[in-house]
Design a protein around this motif. Structure first.
Motif, short mmCIF file in Angstrom:
data_model
loop_
_atom_site.label_atom_id
_atom_site.label_comp_id
_atom_site.label_asym_id
_atom_site.label_seq_id
_atom_site.Cartn_x
_atom_site.Cartn_y
_atom_site.Cartn_z
N THR A 70 -4.61 3.94 -7.01
CA THR A 70 -4.03 2.61 -6.77
C THR A 70 -3.04 2.65 -5.63
OG1 THR A 70 -4.30 2.03 -9.12
CG2 THR A 70 -2.75 0.71 -7.82
N ILE A 71 -2.16 3.65 -5.63
CA ILE A 71 -1.12 3.76 -4.59
C ILE A 71 -1.75 3.90 -3.21
CG2 ILE A 71 0.66 5.29 -3.66
CD1 ILE A 71 1.73 3.70 -5.97
N PHE A 72 -2.73 4.78 -3.08
CA PHE A 72 -3.28 5.08 -1.76
C PHE A 72 -4.43 4.15 -1.35
CE2 PHE A 72 -1.11 9.05 -2.81
CZ PHE A 72 -0.38 9.24 -1.65
N SER A 73 -4.72 3.16 -2.16
CA SER A 73 -5.69 2.14 -1.76
C SER A 73 -5.02 0.93 -1.13
CB SER A 73 -6.52 1.69 -2.97
OG SER A 73 -7.32 2.75 -3.45
N SER A 74 -3.69 0.96 -1.07
CA SER A 74 -2.93 -0.17 -0.52
C SER A 74 -2.40 0.16 0.86
CB SER A 74 -1.76 -0.52 -1.44
OG SER A 74 -0.85 -1.38 -0.79
N SER A 75 -2.80 -0.60 1.87
CA SER A 75 -2.36 -0.36 3.24
C SER A 75 -0.85 -0.52 3.41
CB SER A 75 -3.10 -1.28 4.21
OG SER A 75 -4.45 -0.92 4.31
N PRO A 76 -0.22 -1.60 2.91
CA PRO A 76 1.24 -1.72 3.06
C PRO A 76 1.99 -0.58 2.38
CG PRO A 76 0.29 -3.84 2.50
CD PRO A 76 -0.79 -2.83 2.32
N MET A 77 1.47 -0.12 1.23
CA MET A 77 2.14 0.96 0.50
C MET A 77 2.12 2.25 1.31
SD MET A 77 3.60 1.44 -2.49
CE MET A 77 4.22 2.78 -3.49
N VAL A 78 0.95 2.59 1.84
CA VAL A 78 0.83 3.80 2.65
C VAL A 78 1.69 3.69 3.91
CG1 VAL A 78 -0.77 5.22 4.00
CG2 VAL A 78 -1.47 4.34 1.76
N ALA A 79 1.65 2.52 4.54
CA ALA A 79 2.44 2.32 5.76
C ALA A 79 3.93 2.45 5.49
CB ALA A 79 2.13 0.94 6.35
N LEU A 80 4.39 1.91 4.36
CA LEU A 80 5.82 2.01 4.05
C LEU A 80 6.24 3.45 3.84
CD1 LEU A 80 8.23 -0.17 2.36
CD2 LEU A 80 7.86 1.95 1.12
N MET A 81 5.45 4.21 3.07
CA MET A 81 5.82 5.60 2.82
C MET A 81 5.91 6.39 4.11
SD MET A 81 3.84 6.64 -0.72
CE MET A 81 2.19 6.27 -0.14
N ILE A 82 4.96 6.19 5.02
CA ILE A 82 4.94 6.95 6.27
C ILE A 82 6.00 6.45 7.24
CG2 ILE A 82 3.54 7.52 8.29
CD1 ILE A 82 1.08 7.35 6.45
N ALA A 83 6.06 5.13 7.45
CA ALA A 83 6.97 4.56 8.44
C ALA A 83 8.42 4.77 8.06
CB ALA A 83 6.68 3.08 8.64
N VAL A 84 8.78 4.50 6.81
CA VAL A 84 10.18 4.63 6.40
C VAL A 84 10.60 6.10 6.39
CG1 VAL A 84 11.80 4.25 4.50
CG2 VAL A 84 10.17 2.47 5.12
N PHE A 85 9.71 6.99 5.97
CA PHE A 85 10.05 8.42 6.00
C PHE A 85 10.29 8.89 7.44
CE2 PHE A 85 8.63 12.82 6.60
CZ PHE A 85 9.52 13.49 5.76
N LEU A 86 9.36 8.58 8.34
CA LEU A 86 9.52 9.01 9.73
C LEU A 86 10.74 8.37 10.38
CD1 LEU A 86 5.80 8.86 10.99
CD2 LEU A 86 7.13 10.90 10.44
N ASP A 87 10.96 7.09 10.09
CA ASP A 87 12.06 6.37 10.72
C ASP A 87 13.42 6.90 10.29
OD1 ASP A 87 13.11 4.29 12.37
OD2 ASP A 87 13.50 3.09 10.59
N ASN A 88 13.50 7.45 9.07
CA ASN A 88 14.79 7.95 8.57
C ASN A 88 14.93 9.46 8.68
OD1 ASN A 88 16.42 5.63 7.12
ND2 ASN A 88 14.26 5.25 6.68
N THR A 89 13.97 10.12 9.34
CA THR A 89 14.07 11.57 9.51
C THR A 89 13.95 12.01 10.97
OG1 THR A 89 11.70 11.79 9.01
CG2 THR A 89 13.24 12.11 7.19
#
Length: 524
Positions: A461-480
């Motif tokens: 369910t988690i990895f079938s959602s485009s906004p969910m995947v984008a948030l995990m990747i974008a927010v992690f990269l943006d804050n590191t």
């Protein structure tokens, strides 16, 4: 030749989107507002009919059961929309059914303890009660995260760079509900797409008594023309010898909603019986609740821009998520076979009509409640072929996605860091869910396939959602990635004043609670 001035080749960033006829707290005349509310109601029917039409037959339910679920879902959509516009974010957003809940619900339907029930009606009721129990328990996630203000704390890690992929993929991520569905019946899908673009863009300047009737009601006008055309094709026998699936996608008489609908029926809590509870089902459903949280966060920010409001402060966003959790609880208590999230298509319609008024959405909620009770009349509109809605989605989902991209104006896109974060998160946000969907179609199960069914459903369910995947990747990269040295490039100086309720004087105008309730719930 005179040198080109900088202001002639660039556009200054703007907090509020310009060009709207009515913003969030300005209201059209009552007649226009009622007509626009009806247009939003018609658009919301697509998802409200599609989800039960797909799930109820899998559960063993008949046409009568499908109609009751559609009516119940519409009723709760209306109630949740009123709650959100009055006490939640107060943005003009329709709170509708969510496709994020499909994976765990289908898993419950295929549970061996339910599939062995031979009587179809008993299997339908038992499955419905199992889904209700899982949704009721899972709703606590959003209720706790929202009303405890934990989501407000989390959202302080968001920046314009991190939010661009999330908001953009709230629209782009739904591409499989657009032209792939239009292609199932091109003879009505393509004309609908062309007419909607023609009326909403090329003929928008046409006025009747100084009123832009074509621009405001482009969707309704195009829908009436194509629906009548589809009915003509159906009545003339054009689909009589076509494959069954083609008839389902094209005919106007295949839903069996009108004949099965009661004249008057008021949905009520626990109408399907007492819910049953299973820890595995509930845990898997929590993944869908998290996905709907992220998707609604992106849609709320898009709706704020299309309503010419400032971005919702974290306190307001968290309040809205809390009320959405209450909405999901109501979904479980009434039995709608879905949870709740912001209707992305209705957010797009705000931009298409150039009317972002809160009152219009509240009127549309009234239509949802009214027509869900008067079953025959509601079923008439609900019999519109889904292909027609898919054609409209092609425009409206793209419009919402472009709103997400518009947040790039507050960032430095000459920064390789920002280019990397934006590009990678957008690409993986589309690519990873597509891999999960494609794998599931071929193998009849998701990539996560262990002996623990709840764990499989959670990951799938988690990895079938485009906004969910984008948030995990974008927010992690943006804050590191070089986050301390890149505050200005990330757009944080502009974002800072919207991180608290009192950071901008306009927040009080847009987001203050009605009935002087801010005395009891002071904003932070």
């Amino acid at each position: 030749m005179d040198p080109v001035k900088p202001e002639e080749i660039s556009h200054p960033p703007m907090d509020q989107l310009q060009g709207l006829e009515y913003c969030i707290d300005s209201n059209p005349p009552w007649g226009e507002a009622i007509a626009l509310g009806f247009e939003h109601y018609i658009l919301a029917l697509g998802t409200a009919v599609m989800i039960p039409s797909f799930l109820v037959p899998m559960m063993g339910g008949d046409d009568g059961d499908k109609v009751r679920v559609v009516q119940t879902l519409l009723f709760i959509q209306g109630v949740n929309t009123l709650l959100q516009t009055l006490f939640g974010t107060r943005l003009p957003t329709v709170i509708g059914g969510s496709y994020a809940f499909m994976v765990p619900i289908i898993s419950i339907i295929h549970d061996s303890s339910l599939t062995r029930i031979e009587d179809p009606q008993l299997r339908f009721l038992s499955t419905m009660r199992a889904v209700q129990g899982a949704v009721i328990v899972a709703s606590s996630v959003q209720i706790i995260l929202g009303f405890s203000q934990m989501w407000a704390i989390c959202s302080r890690f968001f920046s314009p760079v991190g939010m661009v992929p999330v908001i953009a993929l709230t629209g782009f991520g739904l591409f499989n509900r657009g032209f792939p569905v239009v292609g199932t019946c091109v003879e009505i899908g393509i004309p609908m797409l062309i007419l909607f673009v023609l009326f909403s863009q090329y003929l928008k300047s046409f006025q009747f008594r100084q009123f832009p009737v074509v621009e405001r009601f482009a969707m309704i006008i195009a829908l009436i023309i194509v629906w009548a055309y589809a009915h003509l094709l159906t009545a003339s026998g054009a689909y009589k010898h076509r494959p069954h699936q083609t008839q389902v996608n094209c005919r106007t008489d295949m839903s069996n909603l009108i004949s099965s609908a009661p004249w008057i029926k008021i949905p009520y809590p626990l109408q399907w019986g007492a819910p049953s509870f299973d820890a595995g089902h509930a845990f898997a459903m929590m993944a869908a609740v998290l996905v709907s949280l992220i998707e609604s966060t992106g849609a709320f920010k898009a709706a704020a821009r299309l309503a010419s409001a400032t971005p919702p402060p974290p306190h307001v966003l968290s309040r809205g998520i809390g009320w959405q959790g209450i909405g999901i609880l109501l979904n479980g208590l009434f039995g709608t076979l879905s949870g709740s999230s912001v209707s992305v298509e209705n957010v797009g319609l705000l931009g298409s009509t150039r009317v972002g008024s809160r009152r219009v959405i509240q009127i549309s909620a009234g239509f949802m409640i009214f027509f869900s009770i008067l079953g025959k009349f509601g079923a008439l509109f609900a019999s519109i072929p889904f292909t027609i809605f898919a054609a409209v989605y092609c425009v409206l989902f793209g419009l919402v996605a472009s709103v997400g991209l518009s947040f790039l104006q507050f960032t430095n896109m000459n920064s390789l860091r920002n280019l990397f974060i934006t590009g990678v998160s957008l690409f993986l946000g589309l690519s990873i869910p597509e891999y999960f969907r494609d794998f599931s179609m071929k193998a009849l199960h998701g990539p996560a396939h262990t002996n623990a069914g709840w764990f499989n459903d959670f990951l799938n369910t988690i990895f079938s959602s485009s906004p969910m995947v984008a948030l995990m990747i974008a927010v992690f990269l943006d804050n590191t990635l070089d986050y301390k040295e890149s505050a200005k490039d990330r757009g944080l100086p502009w974002w800072a004043k919207f991180r608290t309720f009192k950071g901008d004087s306009r927040n009080e105008e847009f987001y203050t609670l009605p009935f002087n309730l801010n005395r009891f719930f002071p904003p932070s």
